[in-house]
Design an enzyme around this catalytic site. Sequence first.
Site, PDB file in Angstrom:
ATOM      1  N   LYS A 121     -13.814  26.932  -9.183  1.00 43.96           N
ATOM      2  CA  LYS A 121     -13.993  26.692 -10.612  1.00 43.96           C
ATOM      3  C   LYS A 121     -14.408  27.960 -11.347  1.00 43.96           C
ATOM      4  O   LYS A 121     -14.044  28.150 -12.507  1.00 43.96           O
ATOM      5  CB  LYS A 121     -15.004  25.567 -10.831  1.00 43.96           C
ATOM      6  N   LYS A 149      -5.320  13.593 -12.021  1.00 44.97           N
ATOM      7  CA  LYS A 149      -5.309  13.738 -13.481  1.00 44.97           C
ATOM      8  C   LYS A 149      -4.843  15.136 -13.896  1.00 44.97           C
ATOM      9  O   LYS A 149      -4.018  15.291 -14.787  1.00 44.97           O
ATOM     10  CB  LYS A 149      -6.712  13.473 -14.031  1.00 44.97           C
ATOM     11  N   LYS A 183      -1.061  14.844  -3.887  1.00 42.48           N
ATOM     12  CA  LYS A 183      -1.544  13.512  -4.206  1.00 42.48           C
ATOM     13  C   LYS A 183      -1.639  13.338  -5.715  1.00 42.48           C
ATOM     14  O   LYS A 183      -1.663  14.304  -6.475  1.00 42.48           O
ATOM     15  CB  LYS A 183      -2.899  13.267  -3.555  1.00 42.48           C
TER      16      LYS A 183
END
Length: 351
Positions: free
Chosen positions: A111, A219, A216
């Site tokens: 991140k 979002k 997979k």
Amino acid sequence: METVVSGIRPTGNLHLGNYFGAVKGFLQMQNEYNCLFFIADWHSLTTHPHPENIRNSVRTILSEYLACGIDPEKATIYVQSDVPEVVELYLYLNMNAGIGELMRTASFKDKARQQLHIDRVHTSEGDVEREIFNEGNKHSVSAGLLTYPTLMAADIIIHKAVKVPVGKDQEQNMEMARRFARRFNMTYGVDFFPEPASFYYSHKAVKVPGLDGSGKMGKSEGNAIYLIDDEKTIKKKVMKAVTDAGPTEPNSVKPEPIANLFTMMEIVSSKDTYDYFNEKYNNCEIRYGDMKKQLAEDINNFCAPIRERILDIRSNEEFMAKVVRQGAEKARESAAKTLNEVRQIIGFRPY
């Protein structure tokens, strides 16, 4: 009963991957364990959402959890920020956490890279990489992002949870939660916090594939079908799913995009439907258009009743407020008991 804790960041609607990968298991767990399911609005602050986005996202997750069948009379459903005791335990854990171990976590490094600009610099000694802050980014890497694992640990151990249903991407954070629980016990010479175990309710975890041909459903990948999607949206998404020209030899191995479609069909369709199209594939007679139409219909048949319940629950603000109040009371009772004992162990006077 053993205590199970699970949290979800309010970052948008639930999709089929969330349902079959986690929520479906929660529906069974709530009958067998002392379950606490929370909406992690504090964790969402690492991405600096607008206040109204936080409020709407919390309502979204709450209504969808309830619509899926999580029962507030069986499980405790609460909003993370309604339990301030967690923040105090988070402080205590941070006092014993090392900067180095936090900086080495994969979630922090991944991140952080998204908030940094990586530049290659030419020097007399050769090319080197240099990390510089992206001027277009208003926020540098936050301390909250660095200490995400300690907040996650506090969320779990404040209820003395012994099991946490998580995916493989959270396994490192789970190991750190066990480490922080163990470190507290060793520091103060007590056997107080249990070390929470990663928990997979079923023997085989269900991985719902995305519609983009690989990976997979998620979002951020833009390959998801949401539980709230209407029939037209579902059909449009499924019909755009990646396929190929079809098999040229009987009983060919399915390439990943096609295997993903069959996996999706195996999850939402009847066995007869799956077997019919599987036979067509093996006989080199498959027509992907027909398969996609059937798959879209089956997905809609699954989502439709949940979608109707979501809309009904969203319109009942009084009911959702009651669920949140009730969940906060239960969660705070559990957290306060633990925290008062923690204060005594450390040497502070309890309230």
